[in-house]
Design a protein around this motif. Structure first.
Motif, mmCIF file in Angstrom:
data_model
loop_
_atom_site.group_PDB
_atom_site.id
_atom_site.type_symbol
_atom_site.label_atom_id
_atom_site.label_comp_id
_atom_site.label_asym_id
_atom_site.label_seq_id
_atom_site.Cartn_x
_atom_site.Cartn_y
_atom_site.Cartn_z
ATOM 1 N N CYS A 47 0.800 -1.239 0.000
ATOM 2 C CA CYS A 47 0.000 0.000 0.000
ATOM 3 C C CYS A 47 0.828 1.283 0.000
ATOM 4 C CB CYS A 47 -0.951 -0.003 1.193
ATOM 5 S SG CYS A 47 -0.104 0.141 2.786
ATOM 6 N N GLY A 48 2.133 1.179 0.250
ATOM 7 C CA GLY A 48 2.990 2.361 0.226
ATOM 8 C C GLY A 48 2.994 3.173 1.515
ATOM 9 N N MET A 49 2.272 2.723 2.535
ATOM 10 C CA MET A 49 2.230 3.460 3.799
ATOM 11 C C MET A 49 3.559 3.324 4.535
ATOM 12 S SD MET A 49 -1.632 2.563 5.096
ATOM 13 C CE MET A 49 -1.442 3.406 6.639
ATOM 14 N N ALA A 50 3.886 4.334 5.339
ATOM 15 C CA ALA A 50 5.086 4.298 6.176
ATOM 16 C C ALA A 50 4.871 3.231 7.258
ATOM 17 C CB ALA A 50 5.350 5.646 6.806
ATOM 18 N N ILE A 51 5.721 2.242 7.284
ATOM 19 C CA ILE A 51 5.501 1.066 8.125
ATOM 20 C C ILE A 51 5.577 1.357 9.615
ATOM 21 C CG2 ILE A 51 6.441 -1.207 8.720
ATOM 22 C CD1 ILE A 51 7.217 -1.479 5.751
ATOM 23 N N THR A 52 6.577 2.071 10.050
ATOM 24 C CA THR A 52 6.816 2.219 11.488
ATOM 25 C C THR A 52 5.893 3.223 12.177
ATOM 26 O OG1 THR A 52 8.561 3.847 11.099
ATOM 27 C CG2 THR A 52 9.234 1.525 11.278
ATOM 28 N N ARG A 53 5.053 3.892 11.440
ATOM 29 C CA ARG A 53 4.159 4.880 12.040
ATOM 30 C C ARG A 53 2.879 4.285 12.604
ATOM 31 N NH1 ARG A 53 4.472 9.729 7.618
ATOM 32 N NH2 ARG A 53 6.667 10.201 7.947
ATOM 33 N N PHE A 54 2.698 2.980 12.436
ATOM 34 C CA PHE A 54 1.425 2.372 12.800
ATOM 35 C C PHE A 54 1.619 1.217 13.778
ATOM 36 C CE2 PHE A 54 0.968 4.354 8.698
ATOM 37 C CZ PHE A 54 -0.172 5.124 8.882
ATOM 38 N N ALA A 100 3.332 -11.636 21.585
ATOM 39 C CA ALA A 100 3.448 -11.969 23.006
ATOM 40 C C ALA A 100 4.771 -11.448 23.566
ATOM 41 C CB ALA A 100 3.375 -13.479 23.212
ATOM 42 N N GLN A 101 5.711 -11.111 22.681
ATOM 43 C CA GLN A 101 7.039 -10.668 23.090
ATOM 44 C C GLN A 101 7.289 -9.179 22.875
ATOM 45 O OE1 GLN A 101 9.071 -12.911 24.600
ATOM 46 N NE2 GLN A 101 7.339 -14.297 24.346
ATOM 47 N N THR A 102 6.299 -8.463 22.384
ATOM 48 C CA THR A 102 6.532 -7.055 22.064
ATOM 49 C C THR A 102 5.255 -6.237 22.257
ATOM 50 O OG1 THR A 102 7.493 -5.569 20.400
ATOM 51 C CG2 THR A 102 6.049 -7.303 19.574
ATOM 52 N N ASP A 103 5.423 -4.932 22.301
ATOM 53 C CA ASP A 103 4.337 -3.985 22.514
ATOM 54 C C ASP A 103 3.527 -3.794 21.227
ATOM 55 O OD1 ASP A 103 2.985 -1.767 23.932
ATOM 56 O OD2 ASP A 103 4.035 -0.522 22.457
ATOM 57 N N TRP A 104 2.205 -3.787 21.336
ATOM 58 C CA TRP A 104 1.339 -3.632 20.169
ATOM 59 C C TRP A 104 1.569 -2.297 19.463
ATOM 60 C CZ3 TRP A 104 -1.803 -7.178 17.904
ATOM 61 C CH2 TRP A 104 -2.624 -6.717 16.874
ATOM 62 N N GLU A 105 1.739 -1.253 20.226
ATOM 63 C CA GLU A 105 1.880 0.085 19.634
ATOM 64 C C GLU A 105 3.206 0.277 18.902
ATOM 65 O OE1 GLU A 105 -0.616 2.326 19.410
ATOM 66 O OE2 GLU A 105 -1.814 0.753 20.361
ATOM 67 N N HIS A 106 4.266 -0.375 19.382
ATOM 68 C CA HIS A 106 5.602 -0.212 18.789
ATOM 69 C C HIS A 106 6.313 -1.565 18.764
ATOM 70 C CE1 HIS A 106 5.007 4.098 19.122
ATOM 71 N NE2 HIS A 106 4.640 3.908 20.368
ATOM 72 N N PRO A 107 5.961 -2.443 17.810
ATOM 73 C CA PRO A 107 6.585 -3.770 17.772
ATOM 74 C C PRO A 107 8.105 -3.695 17.636
ATOM 75 C CG PRO A 107 4.708 -3.661 16.283
ATOM 76 C CD PRO A 107 4.981 -2.260 16.759
ATOM 77 N N ASP A 108 8.783 -4.516 18.403
ATOM 78 C CA ASP A 108 10.244 -4.564 18.423
ATOM 79 C C ASP A 108 10.732 -5.629 17.448
ATOM 80 O OD1 ASP A 108 12.954 -4.981 19.035
ATOM 81 O OD2 ASP A 108 12.632 -4.540 21.150
ATOM 82 N N ASP A 109 11.674 -5.273 16.613
ATOM 83 C CA ASP A 109 12.158 -6.192 15.582
ATOM 84 C C ASP A 109 12.950 -7.372 16.131
ATOM 85 O OD1 ASP A 109 10.915 -4.568 13.777
ATOM 86 O OD2 ASP A 109 12.734 -3.518 13.170
ATOM 87 N N THR A 110 13.301 -7.348 17.412
ATOM 88 C CA THR A 110 13.950 -8.529 17.997
ATOM 89 C C THR A 110 12.931 -9.646 18.223
ATOM 90 O OG1 THR A 110 13.664 -7.726 20.260
ATOM 91 C CG2 THR A 110 15.744 -7.149 19.132
#
Length: 171
Positions: A47-54, A100-110
């Motif tokens: 869709c072309g949206m900025a990925i990390t903003r959501f 289960a390992q990361t925050d919904w608002e800001h998923p962590d790439d680890t």
């Protein structure tokens, strides 16, 4: 007694065992690629949206042949791309966030996991970049806990269909 045939046979056996050993390392060289981090300037391949903003889980597909990385703002967009007829038989590795390992608002790439081994919650009240999304989990029990809290149906990777991606349809 001529030792030359015996030496030749010995050399053939040694070379054969070396070739067999080398062919085993070829599998290691073709191991699946590691996931990559989502950067602030990355845009969704669909869709072309900025990925990390959501919020919500993201996805990525890494092609085996050319090692091209396609990033998606949501698991829904990743599945939409992967299930297209031109992509369904491609050799690619898929990754999603283990929620289960990361925050919904800001998923962590680890917390990126192999999507083909993940469990997904379809139809929950939690939203991602494009509205409804598929919450992804490494463990079925975590997916069931999430579904108990936010609603939805727990489905394994190979159980996801195009109908699951159109959230207005009956599941």
């Amino acid at each position: 007694m001529n030792m030359l045939p015996l030496i030749r046979t010995g050399l053939i056996l040694i070379l054969t065992s070396i070739l067999v050993a080398c062919s085993g390392s070829e599998e290691t060289a073709q191991a699946r690629p590691d996931p990559v981090h989502f950067e602030s300037g990355d845009e969704c391949h669909v869709c072309g949206m900025a990925i990390t903003r959501f919020p919500g889980p993201k996805g990525q597909a890494i092609s085996g042949e050319e090692s091209q990385v396609r990033k998606f703002c949501s698991t829904r967009d990743m599945f939409s791309w992967a299930m297209q007829p031109e992509n369904i038989n491609r050799d690619y590795t898929l990754y999603v966030h283990d929620m289960a390992q990361t925050d919904w608002e800001h998923p962590d790439d680890t917390a990126l996991i192999d999507a083909r081994e993940a469990w997904f919650v379809v139809g929950s009240e939690r939203t991602g970049a494009m509205g409804p999304t598929l919450a992804s989990f490494a463990a079925q029990s975590d997916a069931e806990t999430f579904a108990g809290q936010y609603g939805g149906e727990v489905v394994p990777f190979d159980g996801i269909t195009m109908e699951h991606l159109s959230f207005g349809a009956a599941m």
